[in-house]
Design a protein around this motif. Structure first.
Motif, mmCIF file in Angstrom:
data_model
loop_
_atom_site.group_PDB
_atom_site.id
_atom_site.type_symbol
_atom_site.label_atom_id
_atom_site.label_comp_id
_atom_site.label_asym_id
_atom_site.label_seq_id
_atom_site.Cartn_x
_atom_site.Cartn_y
_atom_site.Cartn_z
ATOM 1 N N SER A 1 2.286 -3.947 -7.520
ATOM 2 C CA SER A 1 1.812 -3.703 -8.883
ATOM 3 C C SER A 1 0.293 -3.708 -8.959
ATOM 4 N N PHE A 2 -0.354 -4.463 -8.086
ATOM 5 C CA PHE A 2 -1.816 -4.499 -8.071
ATOM 6 C C PHE A 2 -2.383 -3.228 -7.434
ATOM 7 N N VAL A 3 -1.802 -2.822 -6.302
ATOM 8 C CA VAL A 3 -2.297 -1.628 -5.603
ATOM 9 C C VAL A 3 -2.129 -0.391 -6.476
ATOM 10 N N ARG A 4 -1.056 -0.349 -7.248
ATOM 11 C CA ARG A 4 -0.784 0.810 -8.097
ATOM 12 C C ARG A 4 -1.896 1.047 -9.122
ATOM 13 N N TYR B 1 0.842 -1.204 0.000
ATOM 14 C CA TYR B 1 0.000 0.000 0.000
ATOM 15 C C TYR B 1 0.873 1.249 0.000
ATOM 16 N N ALA B 2 1.923 1.250 0.822
ATOM 17 C CA ALA B 2 2.808 2.411 0.879
ATOM 18 C C ALA B 2 3.584 2.582 -0.429
ATOM 19 N N LEU B 3 4.090 1.479 -0.968
ATOM 20 C CA LEU B 3 4.884 1.559 -2.190
ATOM 21 C C LEU B 3 4.030 1.854 -3.420
ATOM 22 N N GLY B 4 2.794 1.415 -3.400
ATOM 23 C CA GLY B 4 1.936 1.606 -4.555
ATOM 24 C C GLY B 4 1.170 2.900 -4.568
ATOM 25 N N ARG B 5 1.004 3.524 -3.389
ATOM 26 C CA ARG B 5 0.153 4.705 -3.316
ATOM 27 C C ARG B 5 0.920 6.008 -3.050
ATOM 28 N N PHE B 6 2.001 5.931 -2.274
ATOM 29 C CA PHE B 6 2.680 7.151 -1.860
ATOM 30 C C PHE B 6 3.956 7.359 -2.670
ATOM 31 N N LYS B 7 4.306 8.626 -2.836
ATOM 32 C CA LYS B 7 5.549 8.984 -3.506
ATOM 33 C C LYS B 7 6.567 9.438 -2.458
ATOM 34 N N LYS C 1 11.144 9.417 -1.628
ATOM 35 C CA LYS C 1 12.480 9.272 -2.195
ATOM 36 C C LYS C 1 12.955 7.822 -2.097
ATOM 37 N N PHE C 2 13.655 7.387 -3.124
ATOM 38 C CA PHE C 2 14.245 6.051 -3.194
ATOM 39 C C PHE C 2 13.190 4.933 -3.236
ATOM 40 N N LYS C 3 11.971 5.257 -3.669
ATOM 41 C CA LYS C 3 10.943 4.211 -3.742
ATOM 42 C C LYS C 3 11.329 3.138 -4.765
ATOM 43 N N SER C 4 11.860 3.569 -5.902
ATOM 44 C CA SER C 4 12.284 2.598 -6.911
ATOM 45 C C SER C 4 13.412 1.714 -6.386
ATOM 46 N N ALA C 5 14.329 2.315 -5.621
ATOM 47 C CA ALA C 5 15.428 1.532 -5.052
ATOM 48 C C ALA C 5 14.905 0.486 -4.084
ATOM 49 N N VAL C 6 13.895 0.850 -3.301
ATOM 50 C CA VAL C 6 13.306 -0.109 -2.359
ATOM 51 C C VAL C 6 12.670 -1.275 -3.112
ATOM 52 N N LEU C 7 11.970 -0.964 -4.200
ATOM 53 C CA LEU C 7 11.339 -2.024 -4.980
ATOM 54 C C LEU C 7 12.380 -2.963 -5.589
ATOM 55 N N TYR C 8 13.470 -2.404 -6.076
ATOM 56 C CA TYR C 8 14.511 -3.247 -6.659
ATOM 57 C C TYR C 8 15.210 -4.085 -5.589
ATOM 58 N N ILE C 9 15.346 -3.534 -4.398
ATOM 59 C CA ILE C 9 15.921 -4.319 -3.296
ATOM 60 C C ILE C 9 15.007 -5.472 -2.930
ATOM 61 N N VAL C 10 13.707 -5.203 -2.887
ATOM 62 C CA VAL C 10 12.730 -6.265 -2.602
ATOM 63 C C VAL C 10 12.811 -7.351 -3.659
ATOM 64 N N LEU C 11 12.907 -6.946 -4.923
ATOM 65 C CA LEU C 11 13.028 -7.926 -6.003
ATOM 66 C C LEU C 11 14.317 -8.730 -5.879
#
Length: 283
Positions: free
Chosen positions: A166-169, A100-106, A108-118
């Motif tokens: 990706s679904f929440v987005r 919810y936080a990653l898909g809804r809020f903007k 800093k470093f959100k993309s980096a967090v997603l890549y770390i999760v991946l």
């Protein structure tokens, strides 16, 4: 249809080739499973027969009776259920908030967090085995289902976060705005508005995470000594002597472990399809 009108021979040859390919793939996937089912109904002496004789041999339920009479197998089923359900519940709970936080809020470093999760989700288990073993020993969770649940979160939470984000987005923002206008708090909006909409994705990710946790072997073998899950119990099956391998009982135990997963997939197949295809088309 154009090819069917202009060159019907080529059209039917292509159709025939397609169906032959489907049959070959189906046989390649199903024959090993069907052979395992057949083996589970055969006596130990039948395993050395010729294939046709083996298939024609009389069936017996003795292997299944022996499997359920084994206390280690029954306890393994219980521990597998506890660890898999516990890991999936925690992963869905924390994964939903993170998604919810990653898909809804903007931020800093959100993309980096997603890549770390991946990156964490595709990290090999053997690479973290030593550090995780030290952590579980320090927390005194060795040979404890809670220790397995903690270790399973390493691959269930990243997978859940990545899929749900990706679904929440793609959920329309108007749903949240309407809920906030009606006086709902952010948590109420999440639990009463977004979670029902996310149900197909939750079922999909939960079921896939459950299958991974249910079939996990390396962590269960390393972090337990007696309270072991079903995959480890099956791998440690032994016969009357060290040279005797009870393949019939091993196949029966494997079928017993696999059937619940097949039933779950059949029951939730519509949710799985809708969850996997959600967000695939923008509109």
């Amino acid at each position: 249809m154009y090819l069917k009108r202009t060159n019907p021979t080529l059209y039917y040859l292509q159709r025939l080739g397609f169906y032959l390919l489907v049959v070959v793939i189906a046989l390649y996937l199903l024959v090993p499973f069907l052979w395992a089912v057949l083996t589970s109904f055969r006596r130990a002496g039948d395993l050395f027969l010729q294939p046709l004789q083996f298939m024609a041999a009389p069936s017996t339920w003795g292997n299944y009776a022996d499997v359920f009479a084994n206390p280690n197998f029954r306890l393994g089923l219980l521990y597998s259920l506890i660890t898999a359900v516990g890991a999936v519940f925690i992963a869905l709970l924390f994964g939903s908030f993170a998604a919810y936080a990653l898909g809804r809020f903007k931020f800093k470093f959100k993309s980096a967090v997603l890549y770390i999760v991946l990156a964490v989700s595709v990290f090999p288990q053997i690479a973290v085995l030593g550090g995780l073993y030290t952590l579980i020993n320090t927390l005194q969770l060795y040979n404890n289902p809670a220790g397995l649940i903690l270790s399973y979160l390493i691959f269930t939470i990243p997978f859940t976060v990545w899929v749900l984000t990706s679904f929440v987005r793609d959920i329309p923002g108007e749903l949240e705005e309407a809920a906030l206008v009606d006086g709902a708090s952010p948590l109420q909006t999440l639990f009463r508005v977004l979670f029902p909409v996310m149900m197909p994705a939750l079922v999909t990710t939960g079921l896939l995470a459950f299958i991974n946790a249910w079939n996990e072997y390396l962590f269960a073998l390393t972090f337990t000594s007696t309270k072991r899950t079903v995959p480890v119990v099956i791998a440690n099956y032994s016969g009357a002597t060290q040279f005797d391998q009870p393949w019939g009982q091993i196949m029966a135990a494997s079928i017993v472990v696999t059937v619940p997963l097949i039933i779950l997939v059949l029951v939730f197949q519509r949710n799985i399809v809708s969850g996997l295809t959600a967000g695939a088309v923008k509109g």
